[in-house]
Design an enzyme around this catalytic site. Sequence first.
Site, PDB file in Angstrom:
ATOM      1  CD1 TRP A   1      44.557  45.152  39.537  1.00  0.00           C
ATOM      2  CD2 TRP A   1      43.679  43.262  40.365  1.00  0.00           C
ATOM      3  NE1 TRP A   1      43.238  45.083  39.149  1.00  0.00           N
ATOM      4  CE2 TRP A   1      42.676  43.942  39.635  1.00  0.00           C
ATOM      5  CE3 TRP A   1      43.362  42.062  40.987  1.00  0.00           C
ATOM      6  CZ2 TRP A   1      41.374  43.447  39.514  1.00  0.00           C
ATOM      7  CZ3 TRP A   1      42.075  41.564  40.867  1.00  0.00           C
ATOM      8  CH2 TRP A   1      41.104  42.250  40.142  1.00  0.00           C
TER       9      TRP A   1
ATOM     10  CE  LYS B   1      42.476  42.779  33.480  1.00  0.00           C
ATOM     11  NZ  LYS B   1      41.275  43.528  33.827  1.00  0.00           N
TER      12      LYS B   1
ATOM     13  CG  ASP C   1      49.236  41.109  37.437  1.00  0.00           C
ATOM     14  OD1 ASP C   1      48.979  40.862  36.245  1.00  0.00           O
ATOM     15  OD2 ASP C   1      48.358  41.270  38.304  1.00  0.00           O
TER      16      ASP C   1
END
Lengths: 361, 361
Positions: free
Chosen positions: A104, A196, A172
């Site tokens: 990511w 999530k 993030d």
Amino acid sequence: MTQHRIYNFNAGPAALPLPVLEEIQASFLDFQGTGMSITEISHRSKPFDAVINDAVGRTQRLLKLGDDHQVLFIQGGASMQFCMIPMNFLGEGDAADYVNTGAWSTKAIKEARIQGKTVNVVASSEDKDFSYIPGNIPFTKDAAFAHITSNNTIKGTQWAEFPDIQTPLVSDMSSDIMSRPFDASRFGLIYAGAQKNIGPAGVCMAIIRKDFLDRTPAGLPAMLKYTTFADKNSMFNTPPCFAIYTLQLVLKWLEETVGGLDKMAAVNQEKADALYGFIDNSDFYRGTAEKESRSRMNVTFRLPSEDLEKRFIETALGEGFGGLKGHRSVGGCRASIYNATGIDAVNALVAFMAEFEKKNA
Amino acid sequence: MTQHRIYNFNAGPAALPLPVLEEIQASFLDFQGTGMSITEISHRSKPFDAVINDAVGRTQRLLKLGDDHQVLFIQGGASMQFCMIPMNFLGEGDAADYVNTGAWSTKAIKEARIQGKTVNVVASSEDKDFSYIPGNIPFTKDAAFAHITSNNTIKGTQWAEFPDIQTPLVSDMSSDIMSRPFDASRFGLIYAGAQKNIGPAGVCMAIIRKDFLDRTPAGLPAMLKYTTFADKNSMFNTPPCFAIYTLQLVLKWLEETVGGLDKMAAVNQEKADALYGFIDNSDFYRGTAEKESRSRMNVTFRLPSEDLEKRFIETALGEGFGGLKGHRSVGGCRASIYNATGIDAVNALVAFMAEFEKKNA
């Protein structure tokens, strides 16, 4: 209505708290006496204003945000943030620090560079297959911001503590937001795809420090500017109402049922300790992340062979444990134990793993 | 479970078919025997693949699409398309024709111009407060595309027939997609925020002709390129799963229960005829759009005074008719009668309107 439910260890979209799902279900044809489903009400209505404002208020309280931060809801997931961050915060002559701790982070760096922005990759754990979080990082002195990925779902690593630097942090937090308390004041931007820890897919929470709003250059398309969302309480255009509503209920559960982030963090620690403790005492299972960098959200592990891993995942599914397959890019096994996955699920998994080891070691 | 339901005339988010809502509700804790909610399953799973592929297949059949079109699902609503269209389809030296028929067209034009793109506004109905669809439009010969808004929710106008030109059409069909059959082959791009005719807020359908994919320039951020979505069946990153699932169920209802777009169009015509017919026979109510440009989706009308309009909207709500307030930018009244609003609702509204007229004329 009793329905079949499994222990859900999905990495995202992931388990949601059962009381949240039950509340959505019960009111799905008639939201708060409106005679309409939450999916049918106008976003320009008092009932929806109450939903979005409650979601904002709970976020502020749970994270102890000051008046200098604003909570936004944006579509496109973290991937859209990878694009918007450099577009909004890196002007002519600016440079940003990025720490590369996995897939990511790598994507975030790529999306900045494709726009011709200057990115300093000040540290990377790629040398050891992203199995750790780098320390002693040589952050640049005048960087516009320092970007980190707080938790790495694929490799199962997590920042135990955030860098203590003057540069504003941008993070993030898709896979660990609301899993533990932290000092938000040091962050220029915190963003998190909801799917999530805080809701379903389809909405990304963005918590922006107001001085970062001033960095947005003129001339950007409306949907790519943070100011567009900040100026209209995230309702410049029709927001993803159902996703925001579900997120609101998850935060309500977190605040009122769990009792806040200190309590959530304690439960998450207990879950992680149970699973890592079992793995560390076994010669059959082996954790893949370095111990001091381990994620309390995604526990990645291997078995002695890929054949055994395949059998493990299949057998587990047959016994009601879902989502234990590692990310398609790395293989192996992974148990994601986000907020909504209870200690009961983790204890049941540990018992299953012990049984599987006994039969297959 | 019997629950209070109203007649929903919202402009968007809007009414959804009751059988769709009931199916979502019934399976909300256990999607197809997975033991998980649709909001908890992985987008990288067979059950979700089946959902998205079914949504694509039904779109292809309902609109009779050829192999040269691809169906995509993108976040950010039509507003994000306003930005992506010029970014992807207008290269150096290109120009596009835009027809300005109201607020949404105006925004689409603005988002192209802010990027420095060349836009020819070849026709506008702004001279008469956007109450009609222009005719005899002097489209440019070599335009990269010609952009229209097929239906205008705010002013209640709709293109009865699409321009018959060689230039590929690009159309915002957010408020009338799947309400009638049309020849899709002439469109380079059709896009539609789902929250009016085909689903909840949070997903935008984009139907792109494959030669338009070739126009996407290199160097765009991933989330702003149509090719990113086309290459990965709309799953480059986590898609808005719940919104796509609901959309899939709406298309299933349209195909299997309604019986396709010819039948849907006949029902929609019947609904529009009932409402406009009543308004035209009344001296109390007055339609605001020119007759030949009237929308079969959004029926805009005025009463003799703003006071009466206010009382009308309040009284209607008390009697179970919701969403009749005109757009906040124009006032007046509006009944949105999208696919999911049945003829029963329209007939009941007409009866209410007659009764209200009798009492207040």
